[in-house]
Motif scaffolding. Sequence first.
Motif, PDB file in Angstrom:
ATOM      1  N   GLU A 301      51.901 -43.021  20.401  1.00  0.00           N
ATOM      2  CA  GLU A 301      53.030 -42.113  20.534  1.00  0.00           C
ATOM      3  C   GLU A 301      54.023 -42.306  19.405  1.00  0.00           C
ATOM      4  N   GLN A 302      54.276 -43.553  19.017  1.00  0.00           N
ATOM      5  CA  GLN A 302      55.183 -43.804  17.905  1.00  0.00           C
ATOM      6  C   GLN A 302      54.644 -43.225  16.606  1.00  0.00           C
ATOM      7  N   ARG A 303      53.345 -43.350  16.401  1.00  0.00           N
ATOM      8  CA  ARG A 303      52.742 -42.787  15.197  1.00  0.00           C
ATOM      9  C   ARG A 303      52.889 -41.268  15.179  1.00  0.00           C
ATOM     10  N   ARG A 304      52.721 -40.635  16.325  1.00  0.00           N
ATOM     11  CA  ARG A 304      52.883 -39.175  16.387  1.00  0.00           C
ATOM     12  C   ARG A 304      54.325 -38.773  16.085  1.00  0.00           C
ATOM     13  N   LEU A 305      55.287 -39.548  16.584  1.00  0.00           N
ATOM     14  CA  LEU A 305      56.689 -39.271  16.279  1.00  0.00           C
ATOM     15  C   LEU A 305      56.943 -39.401  14.774  1.00  0.00           C
ATOM     16  N   ALA A 306      56.329 -40.415  14.162  1.00  0.00           N
ATOM     17  CA  ALA A 306      56.486 -40.598  12.713  1.00  0.00           C
ATOM     18  C   ALA A 306      55.903 -39.418  11.953  1.00  0.00           C
ATOM     19  N   LEU A 307      54.748 -38.939  12.386  1.00  0.00           N
ATOM     20  CA  LEU A 307      54.129 -37.793  11.713  1.00  0.00           C
ATOM     21  C   LEU A 307      54.983 -36.542  11.861  1.00  0.00           C
ATOM     22  N   ARG A 308      55.629 -36.389  13.012  1.00  0.00           N
ATOM     23  CA  ARG A 308      56.511 -35.231  13.181  1.00  0.00           C
ATOM     24  C   ARG A 308      57.731 -35.334  12.261  1.00  0.00           C
ATOM     25  N   GLN A 309      58.215 -36.567  12.051  1.00  0.00           N
ATOM     26  CA  GLN A 309      59.340 -36.738  11.138  1.00  0.00           C
ATOM     27  C   GLN A 309      58.943 -36.373   9.711  1.00  0.00           C
ATOM     28  N   MET A 310      57.713 -36.685   9.347  1.00  0.00           N
ATOM     29  CA  MET A 310      57.220 -36.312   8.020  1.00  0.00           C
ATOM     30  C   MET A 310      57.310 -34.798   7.823  1.00  0.00           C
ATOM     31  N   GLU A 311      56.949 -34.050   8.844  1.00  0.00           N
ATOM     32  CA  GLU A 311      57.023 -32.594   8.766  1.00  0.00           C
ATOM     33  C   GLU A 311      58.471 -32.126   8.634  1.00  0.00           C
ATOM     34  N   LYS A 312      59.381 -32.787   9.342  1.00  0.00           N
ATOM     35  CA  LYS A 312      60.804 -32.428   9.255  1.00  0.00           C
ATOM     36  C   LYS A 312      61.348 -32.698   7.859  1.00  0.00           C
ATOM     37  N   ASN A 313      60.938 -33.807   7.262  1.00  0.00           N
ATOM     38  CA  ASN A 313      61.405 -34.133   5.910  1.00  0.00           C
ATOM     39  C   ASN A 313      61.016 -33.046   4.921  1.00  0.00           C
ATOM     40  N   LYS A 314      59.752 -32.643   4.967  1.00  0.00           N
ATOM     41  CA  LYS A 314      59.272 -31.626   4.027  1.00  0.00           C
ATOM     42  C   LYS A 314      59.946 -30.282   4.291  1.00  0.00           C
ATOM     43  N   ALA A 315      60.120 -29.944   5.567  1.00  0.00           N
ATOM     44  CA  ALA A 315      60.762 -28.669   5.902  1.00  0.00           C
ATOM     45  C   ALA A 315      62.213 -28.650   5.422  1.00  0.00           C
ATOM     46  N   ALA A 316      62.928 -29.758   5.568  1.00  0.00           N
ATOM     47  CA  ALA A 316      64.322 -29.826   5.127  1.00  0.00           C
ATOM     48  C   ALA A 316      64.416 -29.677   3.612  1.00  0.00           C
ATOM     49  N   TYR A 317      63.479 -30.273   2.888  1.00  0.00           N
ATOM     50  CA  TYR A 317      63.471 -30.140   1.427  1.00  0.00           C
ATOM     51  C   TYR A 317      63.194 -28.701   1.016  1.00  0.00           C
ATOM     52  N   GLU A 318      62.213 -28.073   1.644  1.00  0.00           N
ATOM     53  CA  GLU A 318      61.849 -26.702   1.293  1.00  0.00           C
ATOM     54  C   GLU A 318      62.959 -25.724   1.659  1.00  0.00           C
ATOM     55  N   ALA A 319      63.752 -26.059   2.681  1.00  0.00           N
ATOM     56  CA  ALA A 319      64.850 -25.171   3.066  1.00  0.00           C
ATOM     57  C   ALA A 319      65.884 -25.041   1.956  1.00  0.00           C
ATOM     58  N   ASN A 320      65.981 -26.062   1.077  1.00  0.00           N
ATOM     59  CA  ASN A 320      66.892 -26.025  -0.064  1.00  0.00           C
ATOM     60  C   ASN A 320      66.102 -26.140  -1.365  1.00  0.00           C
ATOM     61  N   SER A 321      64.949 -25.500  -1.409  1.00  0.00           N
ATOM     62  CA  SER A 321      64.028 -25.708  -2.521  1.00  0.00           C
ATOM     63  C   SER A 321      64.618 -25.292  -3.869  1.00  0.00           C
ATOM     64  N   THR A 322      65.381 -24.203  -3.900  1.00  0.00           N
ATOM     65  CA  THR A 322      65.935 -23.746  -5.180  1.00  0.00           C
ATOM     66  C   THR A 322      66.875 -24.776  -5.774  1.00  0.00           C
ATOM     67  N   VAL A 323      67.820 -25.232  -4.958  1.00  0.00           N
ATOM     68  CA  VAL A 323      68.771 -26.248  -5.425  1.00  0.00           C
ATOM     69  C   VAL A 323      68.048 -27.539  -5.777  1.00  0.00           C
ATOM     70  N   ASN A 324      67.094 -27.942  -4.961  1.00  0.00           N
ATOM     71  CA  ASN A 324      66.391 -29.205  -5.201  1.00  0.00           C
ATOM     72  C   ASN A 324      65.577 -29.163  -6.494  1.00  0.00           C
ATOM     73  N   ARG A 325      64.927 -28.031  -6.779  1.00  0.00           N
ATOM     74  CA  ARG A 325      64.140 -27.935  -8.013  1.00  0.00           C
ATOM     75  C   ARG A 325      65.047 -27.953  -9.248  1.00  0.00           C
ATOM     76  N   MET A 326      66.199 -27.327  -9.144  1.00  0.00           N
ATOM     77  CA  MET A 326      67.153 -27.386 -10.245  1.00  0.00           C
ATOM     78  C   MET A 326      67.646 -28.816 -10.455  1.00  0.00           C
ATOM     79  N   THR A 327      67.849 -29.537  -9.350  1.00  0.00           N
ATOM     80  CA  THR A 327      68.294 -30.929  -9.442  1.00  0.00           C
ATOM     81  C   THR A 327      67.244 -31.790 -10.130  1.00  0.00           C
ATOM     82  N   VAL A 328      65.983 -31.595  -9.780  1.00  0.00           N
ATOM     83  CA  VAL A 328      64.899 -32.345 -10.415  1.00  0.00           C
ATOM     84  C   VAL A 328      64.857 -32.050 -11.916  1.00  0.00           C
ATOM     85  N   ALA A 329      64.987 -30.773 -12.281  1.00  0.00           N
ATOM     86  CA  ALA A 329      64.942 -30.401 -13.701  1.00  0.00           C
ATOM     87  C   ALA A 329      66.101 -31.031 -14.474  1.00  0.00           C
ATOM     88  N   ARG A 330      67.293 -31.011 -13.893  1.00  0.00           N
ATOM     89  CA  ARG A 330      68.460 -31.606 -14.563  1.00  0.00           C
ATOM     90  C   ARG A 330      68.320 -33.113 -14.688  1.00  0.00           C
TER      91      ARG A 330
END
Length: 573
Positions: A301-330
């Motif tokens: 169960e703990q491993r499944r919770l960790a895997l769900r957090q992984m999905e949340k991390n990626k979704a949060a990054y993609e939600a601000n993808s434009t700003v984040n990609r500009m930040t990486v480039a800078r």
Amino acid sequence: MEIQEHEQRRAKNQVWTAAEEYEFEPELKTYDAEGRADLYWNTVAGCVRRDWGGALEGLFASFEGLTDRRIYEQLAWLGLESAAFARERDGRPAMAALRQSYARKTLAAFERTPSDRLVHVLTAGRCREILGRDCGLKGSDRALLAALDLPGELDGAALLEHLEQTLAVWFGYAPADPADAEDPEKLRAVRRLRLFGRRQKNKAPLPSLREFGFGFGEHAQAVEGGGGPAPQRRLGEMTLAQSEEALRAYISSYFGASLYPADRVQRLERELCVGDHKGCKLYYARGGAELDKHARGFAAEQRRLALRQMEKNKAAYEANSTVNRMTVARLAARIRNAMQTHLQPETVRTSAGLLDAARVWRAGCLGDDKVFTRILRGDPGALCVDLLLDASTSQISRQETVSAQGYMIAESLTRCGIPVRVTAFCSLSGYTVLTRFRDYGETDRNEMIFHYFTTGCNRDGLAVRALGRDLEDAPCEHRLVILLSDAKPNDVIKIARSGGFRDYADRVGVVDTAQEVRSLSRTGAAVVCVFTGEDEDLPAARTIYGRNFTRIRRLDQFADTVGTLLQNQICNL
């Protein structure tokens, strides 16, 4: 009596360890007369939850609102203690010694201050029996104590029935009406009144810390107002923990398969787990999204919770993808400019470039056409970077932020052709777990950093020491270590000092981490920190990292702030 925060943490860890469950808020934590966490009784409470918790929740809920609530609770625990000890004594060799130590201390306290209260009388009698003496009781008191001497082989239903009958016969206790289960509203109300894992609102709450026959019990459910922070995941102390094999199996199911073979890990433990880290263990995991199909129960169960957090991390990054990609480039541009400006130039001989008049004769006499020179800037390959992410529970509210920051730093370095290795660390029940998301040459694994999740404690000093050992095999002359940390080391394994033990927390943990950072710096590696903590922890960050840390208050400052930090370090290479 005021219970210090570190004793509350210790009591919670002790209950968690015995329960073999690490994500609930213990509703009963016990302390001795001096306010210290009572290892024996907290272990009993954890064992009771693990073996009979579901069956007993209704019993303790039924005590709510009764005049004799305290007596019922204490007598029930007196019986549960005997059942838990009988069940655990063969599998936990330390249990008998702890029980006798508890009996001696409790009996001595009762002899100094005699009491005729029923629970004190019965507890004193039980302590005498534990120490091999006659209980010293007569008549009904002796019979009641015998009735509360419960065997360990009872299942939950039989144990509940025995306790209910004993309380009914001796005190007229009436169990809850089974018809209540027919009423959904009543059933929900009963489920809110739990001993083991929920908070409640009492109209007339008892004090959260109240005297029991065996010491003092802290009851979270007695605190009015059911809010409070989410329970933190910390594994408990190793004194009475499950077997080493079972613990490693749990960690493997939770974090994934080991990165290194067992013999290599053992060699590293002998080398690194010494001094202030004596008694600690290491586990190196390969970060990934795999789920062990053989994992069962809490670990799965703990491993499944960790895997769900992984999905949340990626979704949060993609939600601000434009700003984040500009930040990486800078950020990549800042790093690239710093490398081109500050790397030491090198003059090389070539077959084309600026003519070196002093070498012209070699062309005719020796056939050597390398009579020209060219100035080359330093090779970025001379620098490699290690990114170390604090993955303890204190970072739980910043998981999406830390994973995004780690990814952006790694991606920027990759675009500049700089090898980067990314590792997260936390500690569980004496194990410092280092999860490797990507290695120097794995330029296509930056997205693995989104698999970052938090749990457990953090033994920062040992994590830095282990990373320093890994740096000995780094492929580059210049090495830079970047930590994303809240500068708040805290672990359950204590440090031996002056014949005693001290908590690995607060000043002790900060000083140890600072010493390890200094030791790593003396090897030639540069160490900097991107501080992720609160204002109150800024002094600790200054102690550990000196001036080599920065704090990012807004995302739009990320590229400039981290870029400046890296630029300053590149200038000093």
